[in-house]
Design an enzyme around this catalytic site. Structure first.
Site, PDB file in Angstrom:
ATOM      1  N   LYS A  73       0.828  -1.211   0.000  1.00  0.00           N
ATOM      2  CA  LYS A  73       0.000   0.000   0.000  1.00  0.00           C
ATOM      3  C   LYS A  73       0.867   1.268   0.000  1.00  0.00           C
ATOM      4  O   LYS A  73       0.612   2.191  -0.759  1.00  0.00           O
ATOM      5  CB  LYS A  73      -0.911   0.041   1.243  1.00  0.00           C
ATOM      6  CG  LYS A  73      -1.937  -1.076   1.295  1.00  0.00           C
ATOM      7  CD  LYS A  73      -2.951  -0.870   2.419  1.00  0.00           C
ATOM      8  CE  LYS A  73      -2.367  -0.921   3.819  1.00  0.00           C
ATOM      9  NZ  LYS A  73      -1.795  -2.211   4.206  1.00  0.00           N
ATOM     10  N   ARG A 122     -10.081   0.810   8.509  1.00  0.00           N
ATOM     11  CA  ARG A 122      -9.612  -0.531   8.824  1.00  0.00           C
ATOM     12  C   ARG A 122     -10.664  -1.360   9.553  1.00  0.00           C
ATOM     13  O   ARG A 122     -10.412  -2.527   9.865  1.00  0.00           O
ATOM     14  CB  ARG A 122      -8.392  -0.421   9.718  1.00  0.00           C
ATOM     15  CG  ARG A 122      -7.090  -0.864   9.032  1.00  0.00           C
ATOM     16  CD  ARG A 122      -5.986  -0.591   9.984  1.00  0.00           C
ATOM     17  NE  ARG A 122      -4.752  -1.257   9.824  1.00  0.00           N
ATOM     18  CZ  ARG A 122      -3.652  -0.678   9.353  1.00  0.00           C
ATOM     19  NH1 ARG A 122      -3.687   0.522   8.846  1.00  0.00           N
ATOM     20  NH2 ARG A 122      -2.509  -1.332   9.379  1.00  0.00           N
ATOM     21  N   ARG A 125      11.475  -6.152   5.258  1.00  0.00           N
ATOM     22  CA  ARG A 125      11.233  -4.736   4.942  1.00  0.00           C
ATOM     23  C   ARG A 125      12.147  -3.831   5.772  1.00  0.00           C
ATOM     24  O   ARG A 125      12.334  -4.028   6.964  1.00  0.00           O
ATOM     25  CB  ARG A 125       9.773  -4.375   5.228  1.00  0.00           C
ATOM     26  CG  ARG A 125       9.479  -2.885   5.051  1.00  0.00           C
ATOM     27  CD  ARG A 125       8.021  -2.619   4.817  1.00  0.00           C
ATOM     28  NE  ARG A 125       7.211  -2.730   6.007  1.00  0.00           N
ATOM     29  CZ  ARG A 125       5.897  -2.488   6.021  1.00  0.00           C
ATOM     30  NH1 ARG A 125       5.271  -2.170   4.907  1.00  0.00           N
ATOM     31  NH2 ARG A 125       5.223  -2.604   7.131  1.00  0.00           N
ATOM     32  N   ARG A 157      10.848  -1.473  11.191  1.00  0.00           N
ATOM     33  CA  ARG A 157       9.770  -1.024  12.073  1.00  0.00           C
ATOM     34  C   ARG A 157       9.620  -2.012  13.226  1.00  0.00           C
ATOM     35  O   ARG A 157       9.731  -3.215  13.031  1.00  0.00           O
ATOM     36  CB  ARG A 157       8.456  -0.960  11.280  1.00  0.00           C
ATOM     37  CG  ARG A 157       8.326   0.275  10.440  1.00  0.00           C
ATOM     38  CD  ARG A 157       7.144   0.241   9.510  1.00  0.00           C
ATOM     39  NE  ARG A 157       5.912  -0.242  10.110  1.00  0.00           N
ATOM     40  CZ  ARG A 157       4.726  -0.180   9.501  1.00  0.00           C
ATOM     41  NH1 ARG A 157       4.628   0.352   8.297  1.00  0.00           N
ATOM     42  NH2 ARG A 157       3.651  -0.649  10.082  1.00  0.00           N
ATOM     43  N   ARG A 168      -0.723  -9.099  13.210  1.00  0.00           N
ATOM     44  CA  ARG A 168      -1.237  -8.043  12.333  1.00  0.00           C
ATOM     45  C   ARG A 168      -2.047  -8.646  11.190  1.00  0.00           C
ATOM     46  O   ARG A 168      -3.052  -8.098  10.773  1.00  0.00           O
ATOM     47  CB  ARG A 168      -0.079  -7.193  11.782  1.00  0.00           C
ATOM     48  CG  ARG A 168       0.528  -6.297  12.860  1.00  0.00           C
ATOM     49  CD  ARG A 168       1.827  -5.655  12.401  1.00  0.00           C
ATOM     50  NE  ARG A 168       1.651  -4.711  11.326  1.00  0.00           N
ATOM     51  CZ  ARG A 168       2.593  -4.402  10.441  1.00  0.00           C
ATOM     52  NH1 ARG A 168       3.782  -4.987  10.510  1.00  0.00           N
ATOM     53  NH2 ARG A 168       2.361  -3.527   9.496  1.00  0.00           N
TER      54      ARG A 168
HETATM   55  P1  AMP Z   1       0.307   0.694   9.104  1.00  0.00           P
HETATM   56  O1  AMP Z   1       1.542   1.485   8.866  1.00  0.00           O
HETATM   57  O2  AMP Z   1      -0.862   1.133   8.256  1.00  0.00           O
HETATM   58  O3  AMP Z   1       0.540  -0.795   9.015  1.00  0.00           O
HETATM   59  O4  AMP Z   1      -0.142   0.991  10.615  1.00  0.00           O
HETATM   60  C1  AMP Z   1       0.683   0.657  11.708  1.00  0.00           C
HETATM   61  C2  AMP Z   1      -0.160   0.462  12.967  1.00  0.00           C
HETATM   62  O5  AMP Z   1      -0.846   1.680  13.271  1.00  0.00           O
HETATM   63  C3  AMP Z   1      -1.256  -0.580  12.865  1.00  0.00           C
HETATM   64  O6  AMP Z   1      -0.778  -1.899  13.110  1.00  0.00           O
HETATM   65  C4  AMP Z   1      -2.228  -0.107  13.942  1.00  0.00           C
HETATM   66  O7  AMP Z   1      -1.747  -0.403  15.245  1.00  0.00           O
HETATM   67  C5  AMP Z   1      -2.156   1.397  13.765  1.00  0.00           C
HETATM   68  N1  AMP Z   1      -3.145   1.893  12.777  1.00  0.00           N
HETATM   69  C6  AMP Z   1      -2.884   2.478  11.575  1.00  0.00           C
HETATM   70  N2  AMP Z   1      -4.017   2.808  10.932  1.00  0.00           N
HETATM   71  C7  AMP Z   1      -5.031   2.409  11.748  1.00  0.00           C
HETATM   72  C8  AMP Z   1      -6.447   2.446  11.641  1.00  0.00           C
HETATM   73  N3  AMP Z   1      -7.072   2.959  10.564  1.00  0.00           N
HETATM   74  N4  AMP Z   1      -7.172   1.938  12.676  1.00  0.00           N
HETATM   75  C9  AMP Z   1      -6.580   1.431  13.765  1.00  0.00           C
HETATM   76  N5  AMP Z   1      -5.256   1.344  13.926  1.00  0.00           N
HETATM   77  C10 AMP Z   1      -4.472   1.832  12.927  1.00  0.00           C
END
Ligand code: AMP
Length: 210
Positions: A17, A90, A124, A157, A168
């Site tokens: 993404k 999400r 990554r 990360r 996740r």
């Molecule tokens: P990402 O970089 O999109 O994988 O987001 C990293 C982490 O941020 C996720 O594993 C969640 O803990 C939190 N997070 C990001 N976007 C959301 C969302 N829309 N709703 C809830 N938690 C989020």
């Protein structure tokens, strides 16, 4: 790009993404709204919001819907040139809240299997300086610790550690994958195969939206 300019990306962690988003905003000048990036910035700055979110993020769980919706609402409302949502919505509750804030023109769902997610995410690396994303297996930098583009340090990360990745993926399958049917029902869903690599995924998206 025709009239489609309010777009959301769906897909499991590691589906590509972020990489796709970068190309789409460069090409179409959309505002990139990544809830993960916004949250990581809040955590790095040690804000109240960051402190509230950090526990869930480190465990690979979702941050609460209320926090996320409050955080993103104003940004969506002020993105008058169009936006690309990356990592939001999400949950169905987030999608319903979003529907009250703005319509969407298209939702792109990138599919990737669990095995591929684990293989990709453990490899990554992200540049702490310019944000460029690498994969030690598929798109390796010349030096595994240094960004080719800007010379910044490449790091992993915290939530890309193997023990968190599996959780996740489960959270995605349970809470986020239902949005595929939700948006299919709204007639705006486009599905692409994330295993083909970022260039082919971008081509497919250009064809869909172009
Ligand atoms: P990402 O970089 O999109 O994988 O987001 C990293 C982490 O941020 C996720 O594993 C969640 O803990 C939190 N997070 C990001 N976007 C959301 C969302 N829309 N709703 C809830 N938690 C989020």
């Amino acid at each position: 790009m025709g009239s489609a300019k309010r777009i959301a990306l769906l897909g499991p962690p590691g589906a590509g993404k972020g990489t796709l988003a970068k190309r789409m905003i460069e090409t179409w000048g959309l505002e990139h709204l990544s809830t993960g990036d916004i949250l990581r910035d809040e955590v790095a700055r040690g804000t109240d919001l960051g402190l509230k979110a950090k526990g869930a993020m480190d465990a690979g769980e979702l941050v609460s819907d209320d926090i996320i919706i409050n955080m993103i609402r104003g940004r969506i409302e002020s993105a008058s040139q169009g936006f690309l949502l990356d990592g939001f919505p999400r949950t169905v509750a987030q999608a319903e809240a979003l529907a009250d804030i703005s319509e969407l023109d298209a939702v792109i769902s990138i599919a990737l299997s669990r095995d591929e997610v684990v293989a990709r995410l453990t490899a990554r690396r992200v540049c702490g300086q310019c944000g460029r994303i690498y994969n030690l297996a598929f798109q390796p930098p010349a030096d595994p610790t240094v960004c080719d583009a800007c010379g910044g340090d490449l790091t992993q990360r915290d939530d890309d550690k193997e023990e968190v990745i599996s959780n996740r993926y489960d959270v995605y399958a349970e809470s986020t994958a239902p949005l595929i049917d939700f948006y299919r029902g709204h007639g705006i869903l486009h599905e692409v195969d994330g295993s083909k690599g970022s260039a082919i995924v971008f081509e497919a998206v250009t064809e869909l939206l172009g």
